[in-house]
Design a protein around this motif. Structure first.
Motif, PDB file in Angstrom:
ATOM      1  N   VAL A 131       0.863  -1.177   0.000  1.00 17.11           N
ATOM      2  CA  VAL A 131       0.000   0.000   0.000  1.00 17.11           C
ATOM      3  C   VAL A 131       0.900   1.226   0.000  1.00 17.11           C
ATOM      4  CG1 VAL A 131      -1.896   1.210   1.100  1.00 17.11           C
ATOM      5  CG2 VAL A 131      -1.726  -1.271   1.325  1.00 17.11           C
TER       6      VAL A 131
ATOM      7  N   HIS B  26       1.441   5.219   0.211  1.00 15.97           N
ATOM      8  CA  HIS B  26       0.928   6.520   0.653  1.00 15.97           C
ATOM      9  C   HIS B  26       1.983   7.583   0.350  1.00 15.97           C
ATOM     10  CE1 HIS B  26      -1.933   4.068   2.978  1.00 15.97           C
ATOM     11  NE2 HIS B  26      -2.664   5.168   3.130  1.00 15.97           N
TER      12      HIS B  26
ATOM     13  N   GLU C  79      -7.799   1.925   0.632  1.00 15.16           N
ATOM     14  CA  GLU C  79      -8.110   2.991  -0.316  1.00 15.16           C
ATOM     15  C   GLU C  79      -8.830   4.132   0.388  1.00 15.16           C
ATOM     16  OE1 GLU C  79     -10.208   0.775  -3.243  1.00 15.16           O
ATOM     17  OE2 GLU C  79      -8.380   0.033  -4.225  1.00 15.16           O
ATOM     18  N   SER C  80      -9.637   3.794   1.380  1.00 17.30           N
ATOM     19  CA  SER C  80     -10.322   4.831   2.164  1.00 17.30           C
ATOM     20  C   SER C  80      -9.349   5.644   3.005  1.00 17.30           C
ATOM     21  CB  SER C  80     -11.380   4.192   3.076  1.00 17.30           C
ATOM     22  OG  SER C  80     -12.373   3.527   2.318  1.00 17.30           O
TER      23      SER C  80
ATOM     24  N   GLU D  20      -2.834   3.583  -2.097  1.00 13.25           N
ATOM     25  CA  GLU D  20      -2.974   2.894  -3.375  1.00 13.25           C
ATOM     26  C   GLU D  20      -2.545   1.444  -3.156  1.00 13.25           C
ATOM     27  OE1 GLU D  20      -1.445   3.479  -8.005  1.00 13.25           O
ATOM     28  OE2 GLU D  20      -0.605   4.683  -6.373  1.00 13.25           O
ATOM     29  N   VAL D  21      -3.461   0.513  -3.295  1.00 13.54           N
ATOM     30  CA  VAL D  21      -3.184  -0.899  -3.038  1.00 13.54           C
ATOM     31  C   VAL D  21      -2.650  -1.544  -4.311  1.00 13.54           C
ATOM     32  CG1 VAL D  21      -4.130  -3.094  -2.239  1.00 13.54           C
ATOM     33  CG2 VAL D  21      -5.020  -0.944  -1.308  1.00 13.54           C
TER      34      VAL D  21
ATOM     35  N   ARG E 246      -8.804  -4.009   0.520  1.00 10.64           N
ATOM     36  CA  ARG E 246      -8.634  -2.935  -0.462  1.00 10.64           C
ATOM     37  C   ARG E 246      -9.461  -1.710  -0.099  1.00 10.64           C
ATOM     38  NH1 ARG E 246      -6.301  -3.180  -5.293  1.00 10.64           N
ATOM     39  NH2 ARG E 246      -5.378  -5.160  -5.961  1.00 10.64           N
ATOM     40  N   HIS E 247     -10.701  -1.944   0.243  1.00 11.23           N
ATOM     41  CA  HIS E 247     -11.589  -0.821   0.560  1.00 11.23           C
ATOM     42  C   HIS E 247     -11.051  -0.015   1.739  1.00 11.23           C
ATOM     43  CE1 HIS E 247     -15.236   1.517   1.173  1.00 11.23           C
ATOM     44  NE2 HIS E 247     -15.238   1.119   2.444  1.00 11.23           N
TER      45      HIS E 247
END
Length: 539
Positions: A276, A278, A371-372, A376-377, A367-368
């Protein structure tokens, strides 16, 4: 024989010991060296002769040249307080027992190591100068692997590479769990320091099951079910009967562990790694808060690494490629260079394990959440052979790598690690990040870090990277970690492990009652205080 107390001997330092070491007549023991404070040159030579009779002359290192490898460390030692007097390398439990008999008779301090590759914490160097290294590298047998239960029993000199090669050679369906420089590290040594790896079996002490320990007086103890006659469950059941004592032999100097049992991870049917990304340093709190519920409910079962961009870049790049001006590398410079490598300011690595169906069900939920959080996964396919992604993929599947040794080239070969622990809460992570950057900036050092996220806690692994060849930089690095230990400790963030130079300082943060209990255990188990004096602040 000197009338100095044990603590006086530990703190007497190089000057007093060096005076004792200055010979009038040349001999193989001559040269600039540091002897145990209470032993003069003749007495030390006598001890060396006795040790050579036990293990063979070639396995006692008692001159400056042969002792030099044991004095090598990446951590700062500007005052020369961690110089060994020599080393002895036994090949068996019986030789360990004989060495301890000699050490008790002469009050010879012995600093025990398995492979001596504890890189961010002092390698093989002792907590105080003059100690002789008890090097267990020759005790390197894989004693047993149970192919049904997935258990292992090994000696101290076995490395993760040895264990990996054994599993491959015998086609056994298990994974090992490795620290970042696994090929050269001992599973026994890393477990005793309560180190971690990056699969679901990442808490190494939790996966430990049974020990064999030689006490200071030579008594041989097997913990758990190992003391039962004809036991077949030594590596199957941790607790045994009565008080659970395995823990007192971790991060301590209460005995010499000569065998360690532990559990191997069954190879899963499917494994899928993720990163992920950031882009903002300030995202650190959101990442931790997003990850915590998945670690607590075990939907993400492995120890998660949240890697800062500067640390990631240091694995494969030198500092001058990115920044050649005074002061810490600015975040904007790190960000731009990292982005060109496919990295963010924070890069969080985790994996899903199980069947294809389980992974397919859990992945959308994960993922949800990320992403929240603004992340970026990314999968292996999307990262397209990225070397940082591949490195962490290997760690999370029990594969071996030495790539993280590259961080020592970032600024000239110097490295020490400060590892405070905090609850896995975003607000605490943000506060730790801010405080660390503030202290590092004061000493013109870069914020090169990783967070290891467990079930409810996180380890903030702060790597102080400096030029070991420049005395002023070594002094600054030493001052920096001492300020970090003190300042973080005042906020309640004590370290869970530390290097030889700051063991006493960290121990002081755990309170006098704790230290007094350790002292009582030490006096009972090692009344002559021959085993690793000063380890974890226990004299």
């Amino acid at each position: 024989m000197s009338s100095l107390s044990r603590r006086d001997m530990m703190r007497a330092g190089v000057a007093g010991a060096a005076a004792l070491a200055t010979p009038a007549i040349a001999s193989p023991l001559d040269g600039p060296r540091v002897l145990p404070v209470h032993l003069d040159r003749a007495a030390f030579a006598s001890v060396v002769a006795e040790l050579r009779a036990i293990v063979g002359a070639e396995w006692v290192f008692a001159d400056p040249e042969s002792t030099l490898p044991y004095a090598k460390s990446f951590t700062p030692d500007p005052r020369g307080e961690h110089i060994p007097s020599g080393a002895v390398a036994p090949a068996s439990v019986e030789q360990v027992q004989a060495i301890l008999k000699v050490a008790n008779r002469h009050k010879l301090p012995l600093w025990t190591v398995s492979t001596g590759k504890n890189m961010g914490y002092g390698c093989a160097t002792p907590a105080s100068s003059g100690q002789m290294i008890l090097d267990l590298k020759r005790m390197n047998r894989i004693i047993a692997i149970d192919a049904d239960l997935g258990t292992a029993l090994v000696e101290p000199g076995v490395t993760y590479q040895d264990l990996h090669d054994y599993l491959v050679a015998h086609d056994l369906p298990f994974w090992i769990d490795v620290p970042t420089v696994g090929p050269i590290v001992s599973p026994l040594g890393n477990t005793l320091e309560r180190g971690v790896g990056y699969t679901p079996y990442g808490d190494h002490f939790f996966m430990q099951c049974g020990m064999e320990v030689v006490l200071a007086d030579g008594t041989l103890v097997r913990t758990g079910m190992g003391s039962v006659k004809n036991s077949t469950t030594w590596q199957a059941f941790k607790w045994g009967y009565g008080p659970y004592v395995d823990g007192i032999f971790t991060q301590s100097n209460f005995g010499v562990v000569t065998k360690l049992g532990f559990w191997l991870m069954p190879k899963p049917p499917a494994f899928k790694p993720f990163m992920v990304r950031h882009d903002a340093m300030g995202d650190v709190a959101r990442i931790v808060d997003a990850m915590r519920p998945f670690r607590m409910n075990n939907l993400i079962p492995n120890v998660v690494l949240m890697m800062g961009a500067a640390y990631q870049l240091a694995m494969f790049h030198r500092r001058e490629e990115i920044w050649d001006k005074p002061g810490p590398v600015p975040d904007a410079v790190i960000h731009d260079f990292a982005r060109r490598q496919g990295l963010g300011m924070w890069n969080t690595y985790f994996a899903l394990y199980g069947t294809e169906e389980i992974i397919a069900a859990v992945e959308p939920i994960v993922r949800h959440a990320f992403e929240s959080s603004g992340g970026e996964v990314l999968t292996e396919q999307e990262m397209g052979g990225n070397k940082w992604f591949n490195h962490h993929k290997n760690l999370m599947s029990g594969q071996l790598s030495l790539e993280e040794k590259g961080i020592m080239r970032w600024r000239g070969g110097g490295m020490t690690c400060f590892a405070p622990v905090a609850p896995a809460k975003g607000e605490e992570t943000s506060a730790q990040t801010e405080l660390a950057k503030q202290i590092l900036g004061k000493y013109d050092l870069d914020y090169s870090v990783a967070y290891a996220i467990g079930g409810r806690e996180l380890h903030h692994l702060i790597f102080i990277l400096y030029d070991k060849s420049v005395p002023e930089e070594e002094r600054k690095a030493d001052a920096c970690i001492r300020e970090m230990v003190t300042t973080f400790g005042e906020r309640g963030w004590a370290a869970y492990r530390t290097g030889v130079a700051t063991m006493d300082l960290v121990a002081s943060q755990y309170g006098e009652a704790n230290r007094a209990l350790n002292a009582r255990l030490k006096q009972a188990l090692d009344p002559n205080h021959i085993l690793s004096p000063g380890k974890q602040g226990i004299a």
